[in-house]
Scaffold this motif. Sequence first.
Motif, short mmCIF file in Angstrom:
data_model
loop_
_atom_site.label_atom_id
_atom_site.label_comp_id
_atom_site.label_asym_id
_atom_site.label_seq_id
_atom_site.Cartn_x
_atom_site.Cartn_y
_atom_site.Cartn_z
N ALA A 1 11.68 76.26 35.45
CA ALA A 1 11.96 77.49 36.19
C ALA A 1 13.46 77.51 36.47
N ALA A 2 13.94 78.70 36.83
CA ALA A 2 15.30 78.79 37.35
C ALA A 2 15.28 78.29 38.80
N TYR A 3 16.37 77.78 39.27
CA TYR A 3 16.46 77.30 40.66
C TYR A 3 17.66 77.91 41.36
N TYR A 4 17.51 78.04 42.67
CA TYR A 4 18.61 78.46 43.55
C TYR A 4 19.11 77.18 44.23
N ILE A 5 20.42 76.99 44.19
CA ILE A 5 21.01 75.82 44.87
C ILE A 5 22.07 76.35 45.83
N ARG A 6 22.00 75.91 47.08
CA ARG A 6 23.06 76.27 48.03
C ARG A 6 23.71 74.98 48.52
N LEU A 7 25.02 74.97 48.49
CA LEU A 7 25.72 73.80 49.02
C LEU A 7 27.01 74.25 49.69
#
Length: 431
Positions: A350-356
């Motif tokens: 799947a596509a993923y959302y990453i926040r950093l």
Amino acid sequence: MSPTPTPLRLGIAGLGTVGIGVVKIIQAHADLIAARSGRPITITAICARDRHRNRDADLSMYEWEDCARDLARRDDVDVFVELIGGDEGIAREATEIALASGKDVVTANKALLAMHGQALAETAEAAGRVIRFEAAVAGGIPVIKTMTESLAGNRIKRVMGVMNGTCNYILTRMQSAGLPYDTVFEEARQLGYLEADPTLDVGGIDASHKLAILAAIAFGSQPAFDAVEIEGIERVSIDDIERAADMGYRIKLLGVAQMTARGLEQRMSPCLVPCDSPLGQLQGGTNMVVIEGDAVGQIVLRGAGAGEGPTASAVLSDIVEIARGVRLPVFGQPAKTLARPQPARTAVPAAYYIRLTLADKPGALAKVAAVLGDSGISIDRMRQYGHAAGEAPVLIVTHKTTPDAIDHAIEALPRTGVITGEPVELRIEEV
Ligand code: HSE
């Protein structure tokens, strides 16, 4: 003259919101229900913990039992209606007694079926009894009958849904009011939306009970609650809700079950879904179940997942089914033929959302990109927000990748020395 049809006699155990709702519908629609069932439906006896509580309904014409076990044994009851709740204790014991005493059972108890559904189904079917449970999953939405009957000709590819209204209320209210999780959780408590043990809701357990039941019907497998990968909504922050919205997504507590080459994947977790999808548009305490079958394509069912009227409506559908003489295997095929599922960890890419949060230093972004590259992850979209105190939030939406690759990257990112705090990662579910 044709003979007077024999009434179907109920014993109702549990007079909370749902139990009283059932009594009220039977009182209000007695003629309509009798016409549709071909016979009257009557209540013989009722039972609850506190006899003297004011319940806003006339119960004077029914016999009272202090103990659900005694109600389950009565000779003048045909159907034991279990609306007590809980996977152990009195609900389970009384259900077993009812089956052993030759009664059919109607229940709204998702925990009982998710944990002990296989044993109860085998007991019921060996005794020629039925257990019906439309109200156990997604309240008033007729998803059990849809899957068991209407989609019986399909190989089910995937079933997913938002099946805990309290969580959907919390997430949509956080978004619309811009409020943090703790504030909205407290609001939900004040409004009486939370279960007595709130982790059942916000910990994803209640919704996972429902998912395990749907997976059993969808894939001809024994209900396997223990094999659901569960994550609740406690770590969903207002930051993520707002940033996800910027990227065109909503965050939902989404349950997904699908049969993969490795086995049965069942997961309940906060996921991103497109804002303009039916799931993305689901507001407040409403539930939605999406079913995909090889012949039918995709079906979307939406409605109230809790509350007196909707849940009682589902209970009545089961009672009328039994009154009509319809007798289905508990999980849609004989319990003895249900396979023990091989649980599979989420493997579907799947596509993923990453926040950093990135330090404002030369080469910082390059280090993050290198970690993603080394993990085999390709970036689809990226957004960096304005710097405050030498740090900037960065959002990354990846191309499709595997959960293992994401785990690898999330573990490696802090070692770059250019991010502060823990990176957040959320799956983007294709819906
Ligand atoms: N607490 C559940 C919900 C209802 O919020 O949807 C009962 O399963």
